[in-house]
Design an enzyme around this catalytic site. Structure first.
Site, PDB file in Angstrom:
ATOM      1  N   ARG A 268      37.615  34.720  47.972  1.00  0.00           N
ATOM      2  CA  ARG A 268      39.143  34.830  48.051  1.00  0.00           C
ATOM      3  C   ARG A 268      39.222  36.361  48.844  1.00  0.00           C
ATOM      4  O   ARG A 268      38.395  37.045  48.854  1.00  0.00           O
ATOM      5  CB  ARG A 268      39.769  35.333  46.714  1.00  0.00           C
ATOM      6  CG  ARG A 268      39.603  34.144  45.732  1.00  0.00           C
ATOM      7  CD  ARG A 268      40.449  32.956  46.345  1.00  0.00           C
ATOM      8  NE  ARG A 268      41.984  33.045  46.671  1.00  0.00           N
ATOM      9  CZ  ARG A 268      42.822  32.144  46.602  1.00  0.00           C
ATOM     10  NH1 ARG A 268      42.403  30.771  46.581  1.00  0.00           N
ATOM     11  NH2 ARG A 268      44.199  32.524  46.861  1.00  0.00           N
ATOM     12  N   VAL A 269      40.076  36.271  49.890  1.00  0.00           N
ATOM     13  CA  VAL A 269      40.474  37.497  50.530  1.00  0.00           C
ATOM     14  C   VAL A 269      41.876  38.233  50.143  1.00  0.00           C
ATOM     15  O   VAL A 269      42.345  39.221  50.400  1.00  0.00           O
ATOM     16  CB  VAL A 269      40.741  37.075  52.041  1.00  0.00           C
ATOM     17  CG1 VAL A 269      39.446  36.807  52.788  1.00  0.00           C
ATOM     18  CG2 VAL A 269      41.701  36.052  52.372  1.00  0.00           C
ATOM     19  N   ASP A 270      42.352  37.634  48.872  1.00  0.00           N
ATOM     20  CA  ASP A 270      43.599  37.940  48.576  1.00  0.00           C
ATOM     21  C   ASP A 270      43.268  38.830  47.063  1.00  0.00           C
ATOM     22  O   ASP A 270      42.071  38.943  46.779  1.00  0.00           O
ATOM     23  CB  ASP A 270      44.679  36.947  48.152  1.00  0.00           C
ATOM     24  CG  ASP A 270      44.183  35.876  47.463  1.00  0.00           C
ATOM     25  OD1 ASP A 270      43.119  36.082  46.785  1.00  0.00           O
ATOM     26  OD2 ASP A 270      44.914  34.763  47.566  1.00  0.00           O
ATOM     27  N   ASP A 271      44.171  39.004  46.398  1.00  0.00           N
ATOM     28  CA  ASP A 271      43.879  39.834  45.072  1.00  0.00           C
ATOM     29  C   ASP A 271      43.714  38.768  43.985  1.00  0.00           C
ATOM     30  O   ASP A 271      43.975  39.139  42.705  1.00  0.00           O
ATOM     31  CB  ASP A 271      45.038  40.753  44.790  1.00  0.00           C
ATOM     32  CG  ASP A 271      44.996  41.780  45.669  1.00  0.00           C
ATOM     33  OD1 ASP A 271      43.983  42.284  46.255  1.00  0.00           O
ATOM     34  OD2 ASP A 271      45.981  42.344  45.981  1.00  0.00           O
TER      35      ASP A 271
END
Ligand code: 6R9
Length: 692
Positions: A560-563
């Site tokens: 994932r590149v998000d939180d």
């Protein structure tokens, strides 16, 4: 079933090269690439559904150049009470570009069908009533049962008649909070049969989480069980549901009926808390129902189910899937990604509380008439050989699990595996998170005796079905790569400006056009659907994952590149954990990041700032963890609480998670530029408090 004698695969590329690189966008995510090719042997390839790269390329080309014809031909293999509308040769409409108006996806609109009819009645009518549809294996060895397609249809019909009798109609929501009994997929199919929208909540979520979901989708009925044993642990589901229903009532929504399956292996009826007038035993009302139940023909675009999933911010999102496209796509992906052959036994270890249990324990396999194994327990109970004992017991041909389970079993060594024959295994599968090459190789060499290709399937709750996946026998595999896009899937790797990158590259993984099981909206919040998934990169669906495409065109998912944190393949939003922590009266502020965890893939690392004057203590640490367990569920409990006198923030007050991730990973010398922080001294303090 066709057992092919498979000798060891041949390694096409004998150069063993390990590369590491950082996905451009992901920045901190690093993928380990092993460029060794593994190819199924000739015998396997000869009999495979897709037996060569050329065949794949030809089909793939048609699927993206003329998706309407491609998918219509496949859809025609199902029963449609009324055929779908065709407008200008098209069976689907879509807008994937926020600049051109609202995001909208429709497939086979105007067509009337029913997924339950296609998964059960169709096979019964074809003379398969007495074939086993599901082997159920209980938590405790020796507790098991099997149901045929005929049995399953009877059960589903009874539940659907009961639901109708209490007023559940087409379009109504039904919440299912059940352990992995046969009755769980039965309940899902029963909803589908009458056009009701099921929303399964994983029976590991807490009362608070369940209440939140109930308040969002307002079900007429909740289906549950009084309790379950998972390994040696008893989980009292009934008290959780009671608590959730009480909370929902306080917030203004009352559930009238709660049907409770008496799971006598786990707990006694007389020991179950009861609310007269609302609660009713499953066994008191279901078996007396008729086994004949009319099918409700629904539009292909009518909703089938809602499944809540975590995002990077805010409360969980109700991912909504519709009927026709989902049916066609899950069935087709199941068949091809596992090279399924009629008569084979397939086991997916996922729980129906997650998307994998929807698409690849229930709908996909049953639509293909496959025999599925439904396991109530955990892979390590009573010992680490349980999975392989079950494989031998049912002669499982296709086994689908998550990297976290593989790593947990790998730690126990080869012995528990080797004790069992596993000769029935033909194809292995992996899902939920990137599989590290070491786990891949152990899975391949030890579990699969270097004979079974591994389908590493990349997809999401939102995509409904496999997006990037091997087709075993179609092309050589590389350990750790999900390989190539499924038919009709057009991935795009974009840079931070949304520019599509070509050739070998790293960036954000997007998809350029709809596929039949695209999720249609977020329940009750279409604007959030558009802003979360379609606004970041105009013209594309954004997955939230980082990705690398190598020189041979293989796709490597980097996380994932998000939180969103991926713990044991379960998606957990950092914001959700933070909000649970600050619910504790002594917690002033919290920031949560993921860190590499040997077994779970990622663990949860929480930085906690306490209210002024409060002392750090182990007791407080435990209380904070307990808070998260009760607010979300045990699987979201932080692994590490790091006391933080302050958090690294920019002058505008934004927490710099990049720095926290580095501290969590103990990469203190890679903190980068901290000069933009409002108070750079905070970092020193945090480093000092590591391991305190
Ligand atoms: C099916 C499922 C989706 C997220 C996804 C990604 C990760 C899933 C993966 C994988 C690498 C794979 N993910 N499968 N990453 N390789 N084969 O897990 O759905 O719970 O919604 O999670 O899981 O990060 O974005 P869901």
């Amino acid at each position: 079933s066709s057992q092919v004698d498979l000798t060891s695969v041949l390694s096409v590329d004998t150069r063993y090269k390990t590369e590491t690189h950082a996905a451009a966008s992901a920045g901190e995510q690093v993928v380990e690439e092993t460029q060794v090719l593994f190819e199924a042997n000739e015998e396997f390839r000869k009999n495979a559904l897709v037996s060569s790269t050329e065949k794949y390329e030809e089909m793939y080309k048609q699927s993206v150049e003329d998706p309407d014809t491609f998918w219509s031909e496949i859809a025609s293999q199902f029963h449609w009470e009324k055929k779908w509308d065709v407008t200008d040769g098209k069976v689907h409409t879509e807008n994937f570009d926020v600049r051109k108006g609202p995001i909208k996806v429709e497939w086979f609109k105007g067509g009337k069908t029913n997924i339950c009819y296609n998964a059960l009645d169709r096979h019964v009518e074809a003379g398969r009533a007495n074939d086993v549809a599901m082997f159920w294996e209980g938590n405790e060895p020796g507790y098991d049962s099997s149901v045929t397609f005929g049995n399953l249809l009877d059960l589903v019909s009874q539940v659907s008649n009961y639901l109708r009798s209490v007023g559940v109609k087409k379009g109504d929501a039904v919440v299912i909070y059940m352990p992995m009994l046969v009755e769980l997929p039965v309940a899902m199919l029963a909803c589908a049969r009458i056009g009701a929208i099921h929303s399964v909540v994983f029976a590991g979520f807490s009362a608070d989480s369940l209440a939140q979901r109930i308040l969002d989708c307002k079900p007429k009925v909740v289906l549950t069980a009084n309790g379950v044993m998972r390994g040696t642990k008893f989980i009292n589901l009934k008290t959780i549901v009671d608590d959730a229903l009480k909370q929902a009532k306080q917030e203004g929504y009352t559930v009238e009926t709660s049907v409770v399956f008496a799971n006598e292996v786990a707990t006694k009826k007389e020991e179950t808390a009861w609310v007269e007038g609302r609660d009713i035993w499953w066994q008191d009302v279901i078996p007396s129902q008729s086994t004949k139940s009319e099918v409700e023909w629904v539009d292909a675009e009518d909703p089938l189910f809602l499944l809540y999933t975590s995002g990077s911010t805010g409360k969980p999102k109700g991912v909504l899937h519709s009927t026709g496209g989902y049916m066609v796509y899950t069935a087709t992906t199941f068949k091809h990604a596992f090279d399924y052959r009629p008569g084979e036994v397939y086991w997916c270890t996922a729980d129906c509380g997650w998307i994998t249990g929807h698409s690849y324990l229930t709908y996909g396999p049953l639509l293909n008439g496959a025999t599925v194994v439904n396991f109530e327990g955990v892979p390590t109970y009573p010992d680490a050989g349980r999975c392989w004992e079950i494989v031998d017991k049912y002669n499982v041909n296709i086994f689908y699990t998550a990297p976290t389970a593989i790593r947990a079993l790998m730690r126990e060594g080869d012995k528990p595996v080797k004790k069992h024959s596993r000769k029935s295994l033909r194809v292995l599968g992996s899902v939920g998170e990137p599989i590290n090459p070491a786990a891949w190789k152990w899975y391949y060499e030890v579990v699969g005796d270097s004979r079974c290709p591994i389908s590493d399937t990349w997809w999401q709750t939102e995509t409904g079905g496999f997006m990037i996946t091997p087709m075993p026998g179609g092309w050589p595999l590389k350990p750790g790569s999900a390989t190539f896009p499924f038919f009709g899937v057009q991935p795009a790797i974009v840079d931070e400006n949304g520019k599509e990158l070509h050739g070998e590259c790293s960036g954000y993984l997007c998809v350029k056009a709809s596929w039949p099981s695209t999720f249609r909206t977020l329940f009750g919040d279409h604007p959030r659907y558009e802003t979360t998934y379609f606004a970041p990169f105009k013209g594309f669906y954004f997955s939230g994952d980082g990705c690398h495409r190598d020189k041979d065109g293989y796709y490597w998912l980097t996380g994932r590149v998000d939180d969103v944190i991926n713990v044991s393949g379960h998606r957990i939003g950092s914001a959700e954990v933070e909000s649970a922590l600050v619910h504790h009266p002594l917690c002033a502020e919290a920031a949560v990041v993921g860190y590499d965890h040997e077994v779970k893939g990622q663990g949860i690392y929480a930085f906690v700032t306490l209210v002024e004057g409060v002392e750090y203590s182990d007791k407080l640490r435990k209380d904070l963890i307990a808070k998260v367990r009760s607010q979300i569920g045990p699987f979201a409990a932080p692994d590490i609480i790091h006391w933080a006198p302050g958090l690294p923030k920019t002058r505008s007050g934004k927490i710099m998670r990049r720095i926290l991730r580095k501290i969590a990973a103990n990469q203190i010398d890679e903190l980068g530029d901290v000069s933009t922080l409002a108070d750079p001294g905070v970092v020193e303090q945090l480093i000092e408090l590591r391991d305190k």
